[in-house]
Design an enzyme around this catalytic site. Structure first.
Site, PDB file in Angstrom:
ATOM      1  N   ASP A 294     -52.484  17.783 -26.322  1.00 59.05           N
ATOM      2  CA  ASP A 294     -51.425  18.791 -26.466  1.00 59.05           C
ATOM      3  C   ASP A 294     -52.018  20.146 -26.887  1.00 59.05           C
ATOM      4  OD1 ASP A 294     -48.868  19.797 -26.477  1.00 59.05           O
ATOM      5  OD2 ASP A 294     -48.409  19.114 -28.506  1.00 59.05           O
ATOM      6  N   GLY A 295     -51.330  21.189 -26.461  1.00 57.06           N
ATOM      7  CA  GLY A 295     -51.690  22.537 -26.923  1.00 57.06           C
ATOM      8  C   GLY A 295     -52.264  23.430 -25.843  1.00 57.06           C
TER       9      GLY A 295
ATOM     10  N   HIS B 174     -54.106  24.427 -18.902  1.00 55.86           N
ATOM     11  CA  HIS B 174     -54.249  23.093 -18.302  1.00 55.86           C
ATOM     12  C   HIS B 174     -55.612  22.970 -17.605  1.00 55.86           C
ATOM     13  CE1 HIS B 174     -50.205  22.333 -19.417  1.00 55.86           C
ATOM     14  NE2 HIS B 174     -49.626  23.041 -18.466  1.00 55.86           N
TER      15      HIS B 174
ATOM     16  N   SER C 278     -45.990  13.556 -18.430  1.00 59.46           N
ATOM     17  CA  SER C 278     -44.962  12.616 -18.866  1.00 59.46           C
ATOM     18  C   SER C 278     -43.763  12.660 -17.929  1.00 59.46           C
ATOM     19  CB  SER C 278     -44.515  12.933 -20.296  1.00 59.46           C
ATOM     20  OG  SER C 278     -43.636  14.035 -20.292  1.00 59.46           O
TER      21      SER C 278
ATOM     22  N   ASN D 291     -42.032  15.733 -18.367  1.00 57.20           N
ATOM     23  CA  ASN D 291     -42.643  17.011 -17.964  1.00 57.20           C
ATOM     24  C   ASN D 291     -42.066  17.567 -16.658  1.00 57.20           C
ATOM     25  OD1 ASN D 291     -45.964  16.228 -19.279  1.00 57.20           O
ATOM     26  ND2 ASN D 291     -44.282  17.358 -20.222  1.00 57.20           N
TER      27      ASN D 291
HETATM   28  C1  FPP Z   1     -49.530  19.399 -23.188  1.00 64.87           C
HETATM   29  O1  FPP Z   1     -49.776  20.751 -23.507  1.00 64.87           O
HETATM   30  C2  FPP Z   1     -50.343  19.062 -22.044  1.00 64.87           C
HETATM   31  C3  FPP Z   1     -49.845  18.672 -20.859  1.00 64.87           C
HETATM   32  C4  FPP Z   1     -48.398  18.510 -20.595  1.00 64.87           C
HETATM   33  C5  FPP Z   1     -50.734  18.390 -19.730  1.00 64.87           C
HETATM   34  C6  FPP Z   1     -52.050  17.773 -20.083  1.00 64.87           C
HETATM   35  C7  FPP Z   1     -52.942  17.976 -18.947  1.00 64.87           C
HETATM   36  C8  FPP Z   1     -54.254  18.236 -19.026  1.00 64.87           C
HETATM   37  C9  FPP Z   1     -55.016  18.187 -20.260  1.00 64.87           C
HETATM   38  C10 FPP Z   1     -55.011  18.570 -17.821  1.00 64.87           C
HETATM   39  C11 FPP Z   1     -54.694  17.686 -16.696  1.00 64.87           C
HETATM   40  C12 FPP Z   1     -55.673  16.605 -16.531  1.00 64.87           C
HETATM   41  C13 FPP Z   1     -55.557  15.772 -15.505  1.00 64.87           C
HETATM   42  C14 FPP Z   1     -56.619  14.800 -15.220  1.00 64.87           C
HETATM   43  C15 FPP Z   1     -54.377  15.846 -14.650  1.00 64.87           C
HETATM   44  P1  FPP Z   1     -48.572  21.767 -23.436  1.00 64.87           P
HETATM   45  O2  FPP Z   1     -48.561  22.388 -22.088  1.00 64.87           O
HETATM   46  O3  FPP Z   1     -47.286  21.095 -23.824  1.00 64.87           O
HETATM   47  O4  FPP Z   1     -49.024  22.817 -24.513  1.00 64.87           O
HETATM   48  P2  FPP Z   1     -48.091  23.599 -25.558  1.00 64.87           P
HETATM   49  O5  FPP Z   1     -47.426  22.549 -26.422  1.00 64.87           O
HETATM   50  O6  FPP Z   1     -49.052  24.434 -26.306  1.00 64.87           O
HETATM   51  O7  FPP Z   1     -47.117  24.377 -24.738  1.00 64.87           O
END
Ligand code: FPP
Length: 253
Positions: free
Chosen positions: A29-30, A46, A74, A77
């Site tokens: 996350d983050g 990302h 998720s 998402n």
């Molecule tokens: C949460 O951060 C992260 C996600 C919803 C996506 C996670 C994806 C990756 C780490 C890269 C993808 C990797 C593959 C292999 C597909 P957020 O966007 O909710 O961050 P925030 O809470 O700071 O807004």
């Protein structure tokens, strides 16, 4: 990561550190906050998150972890803007296309858990190929949760169990082991340690059944900045925990 079969012996074998957790699960996350802090679009976070994933897979293998399960998209998402959803799908595709042969060569077994229904056909085909091509590997197990939600997984497992009853008849009382075998994580041990980055204190519908006795660790680092030192720090914290699994530790007052 060390080549298949060449990973170092756990150092506790020589009387050193206790063993690393066998299975680590991470809520990455983050990414959005990381990008926002730099005046970049969320999708840049990302993209950097994929690099953090590569670093973490490498470090996990080196540190003696055998199973790494990461949450990358998720079932909730889908509520994000379509452009961001498309980028996340594209990143999974690019990751598998770019890294599959190397992971295969390193003895990594790749699994993608989550609901296949609803995935674009090219992604469904690609993840199927990644699983088939690495099915014989066992040096390290990388599981990517994509289009995954734990409640959705439990419902699908309940439906599959009901189907098996209709087809095979009643096979006796339903046990935890039997129910686990209907989950997407069938064949994987339960996570010992679940990490969430970004300083949020939630598990957000990730591995609800499997994490019943996982140690939870919430780390104040945004996922794109995560690396080997953070994983080492997480393992050190894990070693400070006393795992009782509901029992009483012998000698405790
Ligand atoms: C949460 O951060 C992260 C996600 C919803 C996506 C996670 C994806 C990756 C780490 C890269 C993808 C990797 C593959 C292999 C597909 P957020 O966007 O909710 O961050 P925030 O809470 O700071 O807004």
């Amino acid at each position: 990561m060390s080549r298949a079969g060449a990973s170092p012996e756990p150092s506790h074998a020589s009387g050193g550190e206790p063993p690393a957790p066998q299975h680590v699960a991470i809520i990455m996350d983050g990414n959005g906050r990381w990008a926002k802090a730099r005046g970049l679009p969320r999708t840049a976070g990302h993209e950097r998150g994929v690099e953090a994933l590569r670093r973490t897979v490498e470090a996990a293998g080196d540190l003696g972890i055998k199973y790494l399960t990461v949450f990358s998209f998720s079932t909730e998402n889908w509520r994000r803007p379509a452009a961001e959803v498309n980028v996340l799908f594209g990143l999974l595709k690019a990751y598998v296309q770019r890294d599959l042969q190397r992971l295969k060569h390193e003895g990594v077994r790749v699994r993608i858990i989550g609901q296949r229904e609803g995935l674009p056909p090219d992604i469904a085909e690609l993840v199927g190929r990644a699983e088939r091509e690495t099915a014989g590997n066992s040096a390290f197990h990388l599981t990517i949760a994509f289009n995954y939600g734990s409640r959705n997984e439990i419902l699908r497992a309940a439906e599959a169990y009901a189907r098996s009853l209709r087809e095979a008849g009643d096979t006796g009382p339903l046990t935890e082991e039997m129910f686990s075998s209907f989950l997407d994580t069938s064949g994987l041990p339960d996570p010992d340690l679940m990490i969430r980055t970004s300083g949020e204190y939630r598990i957000s519908n990730f591995l609800l059944w499997q994490a019943a006795y996982a140690e939870l660790l919430f780390m104040d680092v945004l996922w794109p900045d995560f690396g080997r030192a953070h994983l080492e720090g997480a393992i050190a914290k894990y070693h400070e925990r006393e795992r009782r699994f509901g029992a009483v530790v012998p000698g405790a007052s």
